[in-house]
Design a protein around this motif. Structure first.
Motif, PDB file in Angstrom:
ATOM      1  N   HIS A   1      13.682   4.493  -0.201  1.00 58.88           N
ATOM      2  CA  HIS A   1      13.164   3.908  -1.547  1.00 58.88           C
ATOM      3  C   HIS A   1      12.602   4.390  -2.618  1.00 58.88           C
ATOM      4  O   HIS A   1      11.902   3.801  -3.425  1.00 58.88           O
ATOM      5  N   GLY A   2      12.828   5.918  -2.846  1.00 57.29           N
ATOM      6  CA  GLY A   2      12.228   6.590  -3.869  1.00 57.29           C
ATOM      7  C   GLY A   2      12.785   6.126  -5.208  1.00 57.29           C
ATOM      8  O   GLY A   2      13.946   5.649  -5.311  1.00 57.29           O
ATOM      9  N   GLY A   3      11.959   6.111  -6.231  1.00 60.66           N
ATOM     10  CA  GLY A   3      11.956   5.474  -7.502  1.00 60.66           C
ATOM     11  C   GLY A   3      11.364   4.094  -7.472  1.00 60.66           C
ATOM     12  O   GLY A   3      11.975   3.547  -8.592  1.00 60.66           O
ATOM     13  N   TRP A   4      10.991   3.483  -6.596  1.00 60.20           N
ATOM     14  CA  TRP A   4      10.769   2.053  -6.429  1.00 60.20           C
ATOM     15  C   TRP A   4       9.904   1.465  -7.957  1.00 60.20           C
ATOM     16  O   TRP A   4      10.002   0.652  -8.461  1.00 60.20           O
ATOM     17  N   SER A   5       9.044   2.535  -8.151  1.00 62.07           N
ATOM     18  CA  SER A   5       8.232   2.165  -9.485  1.00 62.07           C
ATOM     19  C   SER A   5       8.835   2.131 -10.662  1.00 62.07           C
ATOM     20  O   SER A   5       8.202   1.450 -11.649  1.00 62.07           O
ATOM     21  N   VAL A   6       9.865   2.886 -11.097  1.00 59.71           N
ATOM     22  CA  VAL A   6      10.540   2.992 -12.230  1.00 59.71           C
ATOM     23  C   VAL A   6      10.946   1.636 -13.110  1.00 59.71           C
ATOM     24  O   VAL A   6      10.433   1.704 -14.215  1.00 59.71           O
ATOM     25  N   PRO A   7      11.294   0.486 -12.429  1.00 63.77           N
ATOM     26  CA  PRO A   7      11.769  -0.685 -12.983  1.00 63.77           C
ATOM     27  C   PRO A   7      10.313  -1.367 -13.671  1.00 63.77           C
ATOM     28  O   PRO A   7      10.530  -2.152 -14.533  1.00 63.77           O
ATOM     29  N   TYR A   8       9.188  -0.948 -13.018  1.00 59.72           N
ATOM     30  CA  TYR A   8       8.099  -1.647 -13.526  1.00 59.72           C
ATOM     31  C   TYR A   8       7.258  -0.808 -14.704  1.00 59.72           C
ATOM     32  O   TYR A   8       6.164  -1.334 -15.084  1.00 59.72           O
ATOM     33  N   PHE A   9       7.909   0.297 -15.180  1.00 62.91           N
ATOM     34  CA  PHE A   9       7.074   1.040 -16.008  1.00 62.91           C
ATOM     35  C   PHE A   9       7.682   0.563 -17.484  1.00 62.91           C
ATOM     36  O   PHE A   9       8.585   0.630 -17.932  1.00 62.91           O
ATOM     37  N   THR A  10       6.350   0.047 -18.112  1.00 60.30           N
ATOM     38  CA  THR A  10       6.706  -0.768 -19.518  1.00 60.30           C
ATOM     39  C   THR A  10       5.812   0.190 -20.517  1.00 60.30           C
ATOM     40  O   THR A  10       5.168   0.953 -20.217  1.00 60.30           O
ATOM     41  N   GLU A  11       5.895  -0.257 -21.688  1.00 63.08           N
ATOM     42  CA  GLU A  11       5.339   0.604 -22.909  1.00 63.08           C
ATOM     43  C   GLU A  11       3.714   0.253 -22.735  1.00 63.08           C
ATOM     44  O   GLU A  11       3.243   1.330 -22.905  1.00 63.08           O
ATOM     45  N   ASP A  12       3.327  -0.897 -22.246  1.00 66.34           N
ATOM     46  CA  ASP A  12       2.016  -0.953 -22.081  1.00 66.34           C
ATOM     47  C   ASP A  12       1.320  -0.120 -21.045  1.00 66.34           C
ATOM     48  O   ASP A  12       0.315   0.292 -21.054  1.00 66.34           O
ATOM     49  N   LEU A  13       2.180  -0.116 -20.163  1.00 62.12           N
ATOM     50  CA  LEU A  13       1.451   0.697 -18.856  1.00 62.12           C
ATOM     51  C   LEU A  13       1.692   2.155 -19.382  1.00 62.12           C
ATOM     52  O   LEU A  13       0.548   2.902 -19.113  1.00 62.12           O
TER      53      LEU A  13
ATOM     54  N   GLY B   1       0.897  -1.103  -0.043  1.00 66.20           N
ATOM     55  CA  GLY B   1       0.054   0.132   0.108  1.00 66.20           C
ATOM     56  C   GLY B   1       0.737   1.339  -0.038  1.00 66.20           C
ATOM     57  O   GLY B   1       0.234   2.495   0.034  1.00 66.20           O
ATOM     58  N   VAL B   2       2.059   1.326  -0.066  1.00 64.39           N
ATOM     59  CA  VAL B   2       3.025   2.424  -0.202  1.00 64.39           C
ATOM     60  C   VAL B   2       2.956   3.194  -1.519  1.00 64.39           C
ATOM     61  O   VAL B   2       2.916   2.577  -2.506  1.00 64.39           O
ATOM     62  N   MET B   3       2.684   4.469  -1.397  1.00 60.85           N
ATOM     63  CA  MET B   3       2.525   5.230  -2.693  1.00 60.85           C
ATOM     64  C   MET B   3       3.743   6.328  -2.655  1.00 60.85           C
ATOM     65  O   MET B   3       3.814   7.169  -3.554  1.00 60.85           O
ATOM     66  N   GLN B   4       4.457   6.647  -1.577  1.00 65.39           N
ATOM     67  CA  GLN B   4       5.553   7.487  -1.398  1.00 65.39           C
ATOM     68  C   GLN B   4       6.553   7.352  -2.299  1.00 65.39           C
ATOM     69  O   GLN B   4       7.407   6.363  -2.865  1.00 65.39           O
ATOM     70  N   ALA B   5       6.968   8.608  -3.100  1.00 66.82           N
ATOM     71  CA  ALA B   5       8.100   8.768  -3.898  1.00 66.82           C
ATOM     72  C   ALA B   5       8.333   7.254  -4.840  1.00 66.82           C
ATOM     73  O   ALA B   5       9.226   6.900  -5.132  1.00 66.82           O
ATOM     74  N   PRO B   6       7.195   7.212  -5.894  1.00 64.91           N
ATOM     75  CA  PRO B   6       7.348   6.155  -6.714  1.00 64.91           C
ATOM     76  C   PRO B   6       8.523   6.586  -7.874  1.00 64.91           C
ATOM     77  O   PRO B   6       8.893   5.847  -8.484  1.00 64.91           O
ATOM     78  N   GLY B   7       8.645   7.811  -8.328  1.00 66.62           N
ATOM     79  CA  GLY B   7       9.365   8.386  -9.607  1.00 66.62           C
ATOM     80  C   GLY B   7      10.695   8.568  -9.292  1.00 66.62           C
ATOM     81  O   GLY B   7      11.320   8.902 -10.459  1.00 66.62           O
ATOM     82  N   GLY B   8      11.383   8.737  -8.215  1.00 61.19           N
ATOM     83  CA  GLY B   8      12.724   9.136  -7.928  1.00 61.19           C
ATOM     84  C   GLY B   8      13.056   9.405  -6.473  1.00 61.19           C
ATOM     85  O   GLY B   8      12.450   9.394  -5.763  1.00 61.19           O
ATOM     86  N   PRO B   9      14.599   9.377  -6.299  1.00 58.77           N
ATOM     87  CA  PRO B   9      15.056   9.211  -4.765  1.00 58.77           C
ATOM     88  C   PRO B   9      14.640  10.368  -4.097  1.00 58.77           C
ATOM     89  O   PRO B   9      14.429  10.341  -2.980  1.00 58.77           O
TER      90      PRO B   9
END
Length: 220
Positions: A33-45, A15-23
C-alpha cells in the motif's frame, strides 16, 4: 538545558504509518500500500507541516529515513522552502547499526545504545528534536519512554496491514490532546503531549452510577 523529543507521522485510522509517501518507500513484509497518504495531501496540510518545521531545533532519523532524505533534500536549494531549509541546516542525529558514516551537512551518527544516546541528545539540546518516519527507531524510543510529543496526521483510510505507530512493547503512557485541526482532504492533524501515567477505572454497575451522578450533577 533539556530538549523535547517529538514524533511526526502520517497514520491511517488503524494506526499504520508504513510507507506513506510512495510505493517503494518501505516494502518490508511485502507491504502493498505504499503511497497511501498522497491523496490526502492538501494545501492547508502543507501549511501545517511548514509551521511545524519552523519550530524544530534538530532531527532524529533512522537509517532508512536518513538515506531517503539525504538523497533528496540536499538537492532542494530554495531558501524559501521551509522544510528543505530547516532539514538541510539543522543538526541531524542518525541512529543506525549498519552505517559507518553520514555525509549530509550537520549530520551525526549515534553510536552505542540508542536509548542512552538519544537521552544524551535530549539533555544537550535546547528545543524540539523531531523524528520523521523511522518506524523501527520510534518503537525503540517508545520502549524507552523517550517520546514527549506526537504530531500526527490521521487520514481516513484503513489498510489492515503494515507497521504501526504504537508497536508491541510500547511503554504505557497517558497523553493529552493539545491541538487539532481538520484539513480540506479529510485528514485531522493532532498534537498530543505526555500527561503522566495511565489511570484506570471501572464501569461496573455501582461505580458507573456514581460516576454518572458526578458527571450529570443531578444527584439522581
Amino acid at each position: 538545558m533539556s530538549g523535547i523529543l517529538s514524533v511526526s507521522a502520517f497514520v491511517t485510522l488503524d494506526g499504520v504509518m508504513q510507507a506513506p509517501g510512495g510505493p517503494d518507500e518501505d516494502r518490508d513484509g511485502g507491504f502493498p500500500h505504499g503511497g497511501w497518504s498522497v491523496p490526502y495531501f492538501t494545501e492547508d496540510l502543507g501549511a501545517i507541516i511548514d509551521e511545524q518545521f519552523a519550530g524544530f531545533s534538530a532531527f532524529l532519523l533512522g537509517r532508512r529515513t536518513y538515506e531517503i532524505f539525504a538523497a533528496h533534500w540536499p538537492h532542494i536549494t530554495d531558501e524559501e522552502d521551509p522544510v528543505a531549509a530547516k532539514l538541510n541546516a539543522a543538526p541531524k542525529y542518525v541512529a543506525s547499526r549498519s552505517l559507518d558514516r553520514v555525509t549530509w551537512h550537520n549530520a551525526q551518527l549515534l553510536s552505542g545504545d540508542v536509548g542512552r544516546a538519544v537521552a544524551e541528545v535530549k539533555e544537550g539540546t535546547d528545543g524540539e528534536i523531531n523524528v520523521q518516519g523511522s518506524t523501527d527507531l520510534i518503537a525503540t524510543l517508545q520502549r524507552h519512554d523517550l517520546v514527549d510529543r506526537y504530531r500526527l496526521v490521521v487520514e481516513p483510510v484503513v489498510l489492515g496491514t503494515g507497521k504501526r505507530l504504537f508497536a508491541e512493547g510500547t511503554a504505557p503512557a497517558a497523553l493529552r490532546l493539545t491541538h487539532s485541526r481538520q484539513t480540506a482532504g479529510g485528514a485531522v492533524y493532532c498534537e498530543y503531549e505526555r500527561a503522566g501515567e495511565p489511570t484506570y477505572g471501572s464501569f461496573d454497575l455501582d461505580t458507573y452510577e456514581e460516576r454518572m451522578r458526578g458527571i450529570r450533577g443531578t444527584g439522581v
